[in-house]
Design an enzyme around this catalytic site. Structure first.
Site, PDB file in Angstrom:
ATOM      1  N   SER A 191       0.841  -1.201   0.000  1.00  0.00           N
ATOM      2  CA  SER A 191       0.000   0.000   0.000  1.00  0.00           C
ATOM      3  C   SER A 191       0.872   1.246   0.000  1.00  0.00           C
ATOM      4  O   SER A 191       1.966   1.245   0.583  1.00  0.00           O
ATOM      5  CB  SER A 191      -0.894   0.025   1.231  1.00  0.00           C
ATOM      6  OG  SER A 191      -1.516   1.295   1.351  1.00  0.00           O
ATOM      7  N   TYR A 211      -1.741   0.358  10.180  1.00  0.00           N
ATOM      8  CA  TYR A 211      -1.866  -0.342   8.907  1.00  0.00           C
ATOM      9  C   TYR A 211      -0.642  -0.040   8.037  1.00  0.00           C
ATOM     10  O   TYR A 211      -0.019  -0.937   7.454  1.00  0.00           O
ATOM     11  CB  TYR A 211      -3.151   0.121   8.205  1.00  0.00           C
ATOM     12  CG  TYR A 211      -3.320  -0.372   6.789  1.00  0.00           C
ATOM     13  CD1 TYR A 211      -3.808  -1.646   6.527  1.00  0.00           C
ATOM     14  CD2 TYR A 211      -3.013   0.458   5.701  1.00  0.00           C
ATOM     15  CE1 TYR A 211      -3.980  -2.086   5.228  1.00  0.00           C
ATOM     16  CE2 TYR A 211      -3.179   0.020   4.404  1.00  0.00           C
ATOM     17  CZ  TYR A 211      -3.668  -1.249   4.170  1.00  0.00           C
ATOM     18  OH  TYR A 211      -3.824  -1.681   2.891  1.00  0.00           O
TER      19      TYR A 211
END
Ligand SMILES: Cc1cc2nc3c(=O)[nH]c(=O)nc-3n(C[C@H](O)[C@H](O)[C@H](O)COP(=O)(O)OP(=O)(O)OC[C@H]3O[C@@H](n4cnc5c(N)ncnc54)[C@H](O)[C@@H]3O)c2cc1C
Lengths: 245, 444
Positions: free
Chosen positions: A137, A150
């Protein structure tokens, strides 16, 4: 082409699986929801997959990873690509208050994913060819208050996958991390998703699929994120810390 | 995804611009929760596909939309029995990519392949072969239908004749279609044996149609709706059949260019439209004759420019599609064309076709024997609405009707006159579903 998809019901994985199916690949779809996996398998077969098998497994649990992966490879009769596409976003605010939540995000996105990556690396290194493709990501590029737990898990995954790619340098196998920007998937439900920066899962999947065959160890999806993140990574903290991003 | 969130939703005509709330399911098992949460939040629901309907039958600003496009899986395809079962959000584009190479084709397709199966059934779409195959509803064998109480029904014409017939052409008002089982047709190649014939006036159109309908599976005409006097109704007649031989590969599609943004409204005036129409007519004359052409180019010429609706600018466009019965089709069509050409408010895409007598099970199905005329008008506000009201009168007097898939403004009176079965239909409407269109046409 024999492809194992870890987290096959995710939106990006579903779209990538269709690209493989159109090439006549044999697919093994791994996930937890038997019903959804069966629906996806029927669709992929109709779309041209030579075979579409399913395996039910809790991938976020990093126990017995090598044995489970061996079983997947046997079920498929060999492996050329492994696509790791599962992960959870979690809730940053709650995870800061309740460390068990933070631990879950890190365990699923990093610990278990790292185990699958390492096990895959051993298999494809031994056979001298094959690709490990992993969904990372852009959130891993710089921690921000909105989602740094995250982000940290994805940053760790990047170091791991890039390291595996390094280990493979000048040998046959490949490892690649694909870093999507914000994407219209169930994971981002509830966010304000208007605006030009939001990608469709199909766009990201096209890059995942292409990069499984060729290219360097890190790819942004869509590609323009590379330049955006270049700027964000290099912003001085004095400026970055005053920004609402 | 199972909640309703603000979403940018526009129909193809883009006239009604209202904020919407939409849910984007990715799996069928999410639908019960979605409809129940709609009920809890007091939202009347509406399922939508790829929003290729022009008007407001796919819009529902006061309630909630269920965007079905994520439910796009093929459930099964049996080339031997020629049955394909698909989730409602699967596009014709994706389905064709699978079945054409295996020697099948859709029994009915509209002029764009970017429609979903659910949307096609809910509008009971027709194609260039209506005179042979009727509407898509004739080929539907089985339907999955999610009602607002969260219950999923499986319908066939035999098991539930009323609800099945109400759902075909039912504009999404009987519930959300979850999946459809469709009979497909054998087809040997991805090539069409086509012929273009220029004609100089409306009478010639009618004789070409009469002579072609028996020998050709597909017929349709483009007409120059700004031509006047002796040339009134001039155009290009296209007819064709599937070629018996040729590659089965449909290619990657014919979309060559996508409109990046809306053009300024200035571009759409009587001069540019008239120039376009004359040019198109002359070009068509040059290309007259028989040709083998790729399947997508024959069926979907408009798909060659992605999002061409943006040509009409930010105010959008209206489409007007009528059908008038055979006894009066010549006079009524002539009358409409005269009215349009006198108004100077032309259309790039004026399409004329004769419908056949093959009946659909759909209660609100639009096609009926006679002649259909479809046109689009850039939205110039009052003047455009006035022109369409004059056309309404002609259709009403002829005993015809308008197509809800293309409509953004027909009156309740116009709807009820055109669809006498509407009261019967209304009994099968799910009380938890509604649309902007339905609110208008069902009122007193
Ligand atoms: C270029 C172009 C050419 C066209 N040519 C033709 C033609 O030749 N013949 C023709 O008949 N039409 C034609 N149309 C119209 C088009 O075929 C129809 O509007 C079609 O229904 C659009 O499908 P969709 O998936 O976009 O549905 P939408 O426009 O999103 O929805 C259409 C209707 O179906 C309902 N609906 C959608 N999905 C579901 C579901 N799963 N369950 C229940 N209800 C649902 C909606 O509520 C709405 O009432 C054309 C449109 C364009 C843009």
């Amino acid at each position: 082409m024999r492809v194992i998809i870890l987290g096959a019901t995710s939106a990006i994985a579903s779209a990538a699986a269709r690209l493989y199916a159109a090439e006549g690949a044999s697919l093994l779809l791994v996930g937890r929801d038997e019903n959804r996996l069966a629906q996806a398998a029927a669709d992929l077969k109709a779309r041209g997959a030579e075979a579409a098998e399913v395996a039910i497994s809790d991938l976020g649990d990093p126990v017995d990873v090598e044995q489970r992966l061996d079983a997947f490879v046997r079920q498929l009769g060999g492996v050329d690509h492994v696509l790791l596409a599962y992960g959870i976003l979690g809730n940053q605010g709650e995870a800061e208050r309740d460390l068990a939540d933070a631990e879950t995000i890190l365990r699923v996105n990093f610990n278990s994913a790292a185990a699958w990556c390492l096990a895959t690396a051993n298999i494809i290194e031994k056979q001298g060819r094959g690709t490990l493709a992993v969904i990372g990501s852009v959130a891993g590029d710089r921690g921000r208050r909105a989602n740094f737990i995250y982000g940290a898990s994805k940053a760790g995954l990047e170091a791991l996958v890039v390291g595996i790619a390094h280990r493979f340098a000048d040998k046959g196998p490949r490892a690649v991390l694909i870093k999507p920007g914000p994407t219209m998937t169930p994971m981002t439900e509830g966010m304000n998703r208007k605006g030009a920066l939001w990608a469709k899962p199909e766009q990201v999947a096209a890059i995942v699929h292409a990069r499984a065959y060729r290219g360097g160890p890190v790819a942004y999806a869509p590609g323009f994120w590379r330049y955006i993140m270049l700027i964000i990574r290099n912003l001085p903290s004095a400026i970055f810390n005053r920004m609402e991003i | 995804m199972t909640r309703f969130e603000p979403a940018d939703v526009r129909s193809w005509g883009n006239v009604l611009q209202a904020e919407h709330h939409a849910a984007f399911p990715a799996w069928r098992d999410q639908l019960p929760r979605i409809v129940l949460s709609g009920r809890q939040e007091g939202r009347a629901l509406l399922a939508t596909g790829l929003r290729r309907s022009y008007g407001d039958n796919g819009l529902n600003p006061e309630g909630g939309l269920i965007d079905m496009a994520g439910l796009d899986r093929i459930i099964s395809f049996d080339p031997q029995r020629r049955l394909v079962r698909v989730e409602a959000g699967l596009s014709f584009d994706a389905l064709l990519g699978v079945i054409v190479r295996q020697g099948s084709f859709l029994p009915v397709t509209p002029g764009t392949r970017f429609v979903t199966m659910g949307g096609a059934v809910a509008n009971d779409v027709h194609g260039k072969n209506h005179h042979i195959n009727g509407t898509i509803g004739r080929w539907v064998r089985r339907i999955g239908l999610m009602r607002s109480n969260g219950e999923e029904l499986e319908l066939t014409l035999e098991s539930d004749p009323q609800l099945f017939s109400a759902t075909i052409g039912g504009l999404g008002l009987t519930g959300a279609i979850t999946w459809v089982e469709l009979e497909v047709l054998p087809n040997e190649s991805a090539v069409m044996d086509a012929e273009n014939i220029p004609f100089d006036n409306l009478d010639m159109f009618f004789s070409l149609a009469a002579e072609s309908d028996n020998a050709f599976d597909y017929t349709v005409s483009w007409i120059d709706c700004l031509a006047k006097g002796a040339s009134l109704g001039r155009g290009i007649f296209t007819r064709g059949n599937h070629a018996k031989t040729g590659s089965r590969l449909p290619g990657r599609g014919n979309t060559k260019f996508t409109m990046p943004l809306s053009l300024p409204r200035l571009c759409m005036n009587r001069y540019s439209i008239s120039a376009f129409n004359s040019l198109y007519f002359r070009n068509g004359k040059r290309k007259a004759g028989r040709q083998n052409i790729p399947i997508y180019q024959f069926f979907y010429p408009l798909d060659s420019i992605g999002r061409w609706n943006r040509m009409y600018g930010s105010k959008g466009m209206y489409q007007f599609q009528s059908v008038v019965p055979p006894a009066v089709e010549k006079d009524a069509t002539k009358e409409m064309l005269k009215t349009i050409s006198a108004s100077g408010q032309g259309s790039f895409l004026a399409v004329l076709k004769t419908f056949g007598a093959v009946a659909s099970p759909g209660m609100l199905s639009f096609p009926r024997p006679g002649t259909t005329l479809a046109l689009d008008f850039p939205n110039h506000g009052e003047t455009t609405l006035r022109l369409m009201a004059r056309l309404d009168d002609i259709v009403l007097e002829a005993g015809g009707r308008l197509y809800p898939a293309k409509d953004g403004r027909m009156s309740a009176r116009m709807f009820k006159a055109g669809y006498p079965a509407w009261q019967d239909f209304a009994k099968y409407v799910d009380s938890g579903f509604s649309s902007h269109f339905w609110k208008r046409v069902s009122q007193e």
